[in-house]
Write an enzyme that holds these catalytic residues in place. Structure first.
Site, PDB file in Angstrom:
ATOM      1  N   SER A  39       0.849  -1.192   0.000  1.00 58.31           N
ATOM      2  CA  SER A  39       0.000   0.000   0.000  1.00 58.31           C
ATOM      3  C   SER A  39       0.881   1.236   0.000  1.00 58.31           C
ATOM      4  O   SER A  39       1.981   1.232   0.562  1.00 58.31           O
ATOM      5  CB  SER A  39      -0.897   0.015   1.240  1.00 58.31           C
ATOM      6  OG  SER A  39      -1.574   1.246   1.355  1.00 58.31           O
TER       7      SER A  39
ATOM      8  N   TYR B 162      -2.257  -0.296  10.223  1.00 60.25           N
ATOM      9  CA  TYR B 162      -2.249  -0.628   8.800  1.00 60.25           C
ATOM     10  C   TYR B 162      -0.950  -0.157   8.149  1.00 60.25           C
ATOM     11  O   TYR B 162      -0.319  -0.889   7.374  1.00 60.25           O
ATOM     12  CB  TYR B 162      -3.458   0.022   8.125  1.00 60.25           C
ATOM     13  CG  TYR B 162      -3.618  -0.348   6.672  1.00 60.25           C
ATOM     14  CD1 TYR B 162      -4.212  -1.551   6.306  1.00 60.25           C
ATOM     15  CD2 TYR B 162      -3.190   0.504   5.662  1.00 60.25           C
ATOM     16  CE1 TYR B 162      -4.362  -1.897   4.964  1.00 60.25           C
ATOM     17  CE2 TYR B 162      -3.337   0.171   4.328  1.00 60.25           C
ATOM     18  CZ  TYR B 162      -3.925  -1.039   3.979  1.00 60.25           C
ATOM     19  OH  TYR B 162      -4.072  -1.374   2.655  1.00 60.25           O
TER      20      TYR B 162
END
Length: 280
Positions: free
Chosen positions: A147, A160
């Site tokens: 990501s 995250y």
């Protein structure tokens, strides 16, 4: 096309019952590959085989297996079952992930689960599948879904960010190891999606935001990038082009080299400087 993606070869996609994973599985089935979708048990996984068959895959070339990627024993069982049914795996897409939100002091109590799935699942999947893929002597490819949040680490979801930063570091190390092994025909790639409209990112929305890509768009970009030989597959979207991503990444690295405060992009003292940097 990468030799691992040949017709009749075998692909495993974790987190493959929806979103990017399902779009990738459809793409691979469309290439004539035999595809195994691994995901948590539930209606989405139950429907995944039908989705591939509806897209033209033969029933004999599709399998699904309920798998929690945080559990090493379940990943080992996944590898055993795929090898037993289809033979050596040529493509492993470690795509399973979650983003329930997080806070720095873990008031929600979900840091462990996020790290176990997003980072641990990719590490364990690679450690279990890669040695078998190497030993088969056939062309292989491991695609790990990272990501942009693991690179620029914006405030707001630290668990995250940490998990995806770990995916970047692990995949870089994995590719370095693979390319330095004699006679190894397996490679790794770091897949870095942009804003994609999936169940993970929908946030209750029923219509795609204008800035987002659909999963099929990002999957097309992924496999075009693999064909070009890219390692870092940095995907744009309708809001952010590559030039903007590059500037954001370089600014984040500059926090270290310029000795700025961490996350200076969001620091009030650097707001004007960052905006000028983007326009320069």
């Amino acid at each position: 096309m990468h030799p691992a993606l040949a017709k009749g070869n075998v692909a495993v996609v974790t987190g493959g019952a929806s979103g990017i994973g399902l779009a990738a599985a459809r793409h691979l089935a469309g290439l004539g590959m035999r595809v195994c979708i691994a995901d948590l048990p539930g209606a989405a996984l139950d429907a995944a085989s039908d989705a591939l068959i509806a897209a033209g895959a033969a029933e004999a070339d599709v399998m699904t297996l309920a798998t929690d990627v945080s559990d090493r024993a379940q990943l080992m069982a996944l590898a055993d079952e795929v090898w037993a049914r289809f033979g050596p795996v040529n493509l492993l897409m470690n795509n399973a992930g979650m983003q329930p939100g997080s806070s720095i002091f873990d008031e929600e109590g979900n840091w462990d689960r996020i790290l176990e799935v997003n980072l641990g699942g990719i590490i364990r999947g690679s450690q279990i599948f890669a040695p078998r893929m190497i030993a088969s002597g056939t062309p292989g490819l491991i695609v790990n879904t990272g990501s942009k949040q693991g690179i620029t680490t914006p405030p707001g979801d630290p668990a995250y960010n940490v998990s995806k930063a770990g995916v970047k570091a692990f995949t870089e190390a994995l590719q370095h190891e693979l390319r330095n092994r004699e006679d190894c025909k397996v490679e790794a790639r770091l897949f870095i999606p942009g804003f994609v409209y999936t169940p993970l990112t929908a946030g209750g929305r029923t219509e795609k935001p204008a800035g987002a890509w659909m999963p099929e768009q990002v999957v097309e970009f992924l496999f075009d990038s693999i064909e070009r030989g890219d390692f870092y597959i940095l995907c744009p979207d309708n809001d952010v082009d590559r030039a903007t991503d590059v500037k954001r990444i370089l600014w984040a690295a500059g926090d270290i080299t310029e000795n700025r405060p961490p996350l200076s992009r969001w620091h009030p003292d650097y707001d004007d400087a960052f905006k000028a940097w983007l326009k320069a």
